[in-house]
Design an enzyme around this catalytic site. Structure first.
Site, short mmCIF file in Angstrom:
data_model
loop_
_atom_site.label_atom_id
_atom_site.label_comp_id
_atom_site.label_asym_id
_atom_site.label_seq_id
_atom_site.Cartn_x
_atom_site.Cartn_y
_atom_site.Cartn_z
N SER A 100 -56.82 -8.48 8.66
CA SER A 100 -56.83 -7.04 8.40
C SER A 100 -57.50 -6.38 9.59
O SER A 100 -58.26 -7.03 10.33
CB SER A 100 -57.63 -6.76 7.13
OG SER A 100 -57.95 -5.38 7.01
N SER A 129 -46.84 -14.91 -4.37
CA SER A 129 -46.32 -14.38 -5.64
C SER A 129 -46.06 -12.88 -5.61
O SER A 129 -45.25 -12.38 -6.40
CB SER A 129 -47.30 -14.70 -6.78
OG SER A 129 -48.54 -14.06 -6.56
N GLY A 174 -46.70 -8.87 -3.17
CA GLY A 174 -47.16 -8.15 -1.99
C GLY A 174 -46.71 -8.74 -0.67
O GLY A 174 -45.54 -9.08 -0.48
N ILE A 175 -47.65 -8.88 0.25
CA ILE A 175 -47.34 -9.33 1.60
C ILE A 175 -46.78 -10.74 1.59
O ILE A 175 -45.80 -11.04 2.29
CB ILE A 175 -48.60 -9.25 2.49
CG1 ILE A 175 -49.03 -7.80 2.68
CG2 ILE A 175 -48.35 -9.91 3.84
CD1 ILE A 175 -50.38 -7.64 3.37
N GLY A 184 -50.31 -17.63 -1.39
CA GLY A 184 -50.32 -16.30 -1.99
C GLY A 184 -48.99 -15.60 -1.92
O GLY A 184 -48.91 -14.40 -1.60
N TYR A 226 -64.98 -7.35 1.31
CA TYR A 226 -63.68 -7.78 1.82
C TYR A 226 -63.72 -7.84 3.35
O TYR A 226 -63.29 -8.82 3.96
CB TYR A 226 -62.61 -6.80 1.35
CG TYR A 226 -61.24 -7.04 1.94
CD1 TYR A 226 -60.39 -8.01 1.42
CD2 TYR A 226 -60.78 -6.28 3.02
CE1 TYR A 226 -59.13 -8.22 1.96
CE2 TYR A 226 -59.52 -6.49 3.56
CZ TYR A 226 -58.70 -7.45 3.03
OH TYR A 226 -57.46 -7.67 3.56
N LEU A 245 -45.18 -23.11 5.23
CA LEU A 245 -45.87 -23.03 3.96
C LEU A 245 -46.65 -21.72 3.91
O LEU A 245 -47.41 -21.41 4.83
CB LEU A 245 -46.81 -24.21 3.76
CG LEU A 245 -47.48 -24.29 2.38
CD1 LEU A 245 -47.62 -25.74 1.93
CD2 LEU A 245 -48.86 -23.61 2.38
N ILE A 246 -46.44 -20.95 2.83
CA ILE A 246 -47.08 -19.65 2.66
C ILE A 246 -47.99 -19.70 1.44
O ILE A 246 -47.55 -20.08 0.35
CB ILE A 246 -46.04 -18.53 2.46
CG1 ILE A 246 -45.02 -18.53 3.59
CG2 ILE A 246 -46.73 -17.17 2.35
CD1 ILE A 246 -43.81 -17.65 3.32
#
Length: 255
Positions: free
Chosen positions: A125, A10, A12-13, A8, A138, A5-6
């Site tokens: 990150s 939609s 990019g990464i 975000g 962030y 299950l991922i």
């Protein structure tokens, strides 16, 4: 192959991870706040999941069925000096990047613990181990995320759950370009904001990060922290070797 299950997924990464894992034969459950954005992904399931909404998380986890791996990728960023960043923006980042990641982990962990197996992969990150000016909120949310992930590794390892934190540097995903910018007219921090591209360093692609995530999932004994790409490896090595008694930057600021 694993059922993954991922969050975000939609763009990019997250989207790149979904494509990479599906191409390797994994059963991929792609999720996003707007599931219509997932329509063209070659995945087994496309579900609505908002990491800031408990009901949304619980429903998606129920509909997904058995989950072997959670890839916690959903995240947002902002550009602003800490002197004037709206605190509501800081709260928003922590709700998505930190508490949202924990909320989904809490939803999948009971079943993993009962089975005696599972993987939690958090997309963090290099800013989870260092800071960059103008991106402080962030970075703070990612430092907090890494504290949660390391704690989960200790608490759940006994039950057969493996935890990894993937740490990219700057990624050509468009996230920085989409970030809200909070700078006033004639703001004294504008030169620092304009210096950001040089401070962020060399870009890697979302596909590079996706390959690192996939390799981490497929390792029998993955490490806790996994730099994504050579620029991240260099940055984290430099941070580790730098003295701890003064602020650390990847490059000199010319402003």
């Amino acid at each position: 192959m694993s059922s993954v299950l991922i969050t975000g997924a939609s763009q990019g990464i997250g989207r790149a991870i979904a494509v990479e894992l599906a191409g390797r034969g994994h059963r991929v459950i792609a999720t996003a706040r707007r599931p219509e954005t997932l329509a063209d992904l070659p995945v087994a399931q496309r579900l609505r999941l908002d990491v800031t909404d408990q009901e949304s998380v619980d429903r998606a986890v129920r509909e997904a069925g058995e989950i072997d791996v959670l890839v916690s990728n959903a995240g947002e960023t902002v550009r602003a000096p800490l002197e004037s960043v709206p605190l509501a923006e800081v709260e928003r980042l922590f709700q998505v990047n930190t508490l949202g990641a924990l909320r989904v982990a809490q939803a999948v962990l009971p079943a993993m613990r009962e089975r005696g197996a599972g993987r939690l992969v958090f997309v963090s990150s290099i800013q989870g181990r260092m800071v960059l000016p103008m991106i402080g909120p962030y970075g703070a949310s990612k430092w907090a995320l890494e504290a949660l992930a390391e704690t989960l590794a200790i608490e759940t390892g006994h039950f057969g759950v493996r935890v990894s934190v993937v740490q990219p540097g700057a990624v050509s995903s468009g996230g920085g370009e989409r970030a809200r910018v909070h700078l006033g007219e004639n703001d004294p921090y504008t030169p620092l904001y304009e210096a950001l591209p040089a401070l962020r360093g060399e870009l890697v692609t979302p596909e590079d990060v996706a390959a690192t995530v996939a390799a981490t999932i497929e390792q029998p004994e993955p490490p806790l922290r996994v730099p994504a790409g050579a620029p991240a490896e260099r940055a984290l090595r430099a941070r580790k070797e730098a003295p701890e008694d003064e602020p650390f930057l990847l490059a000199e600021i010319d402003w």
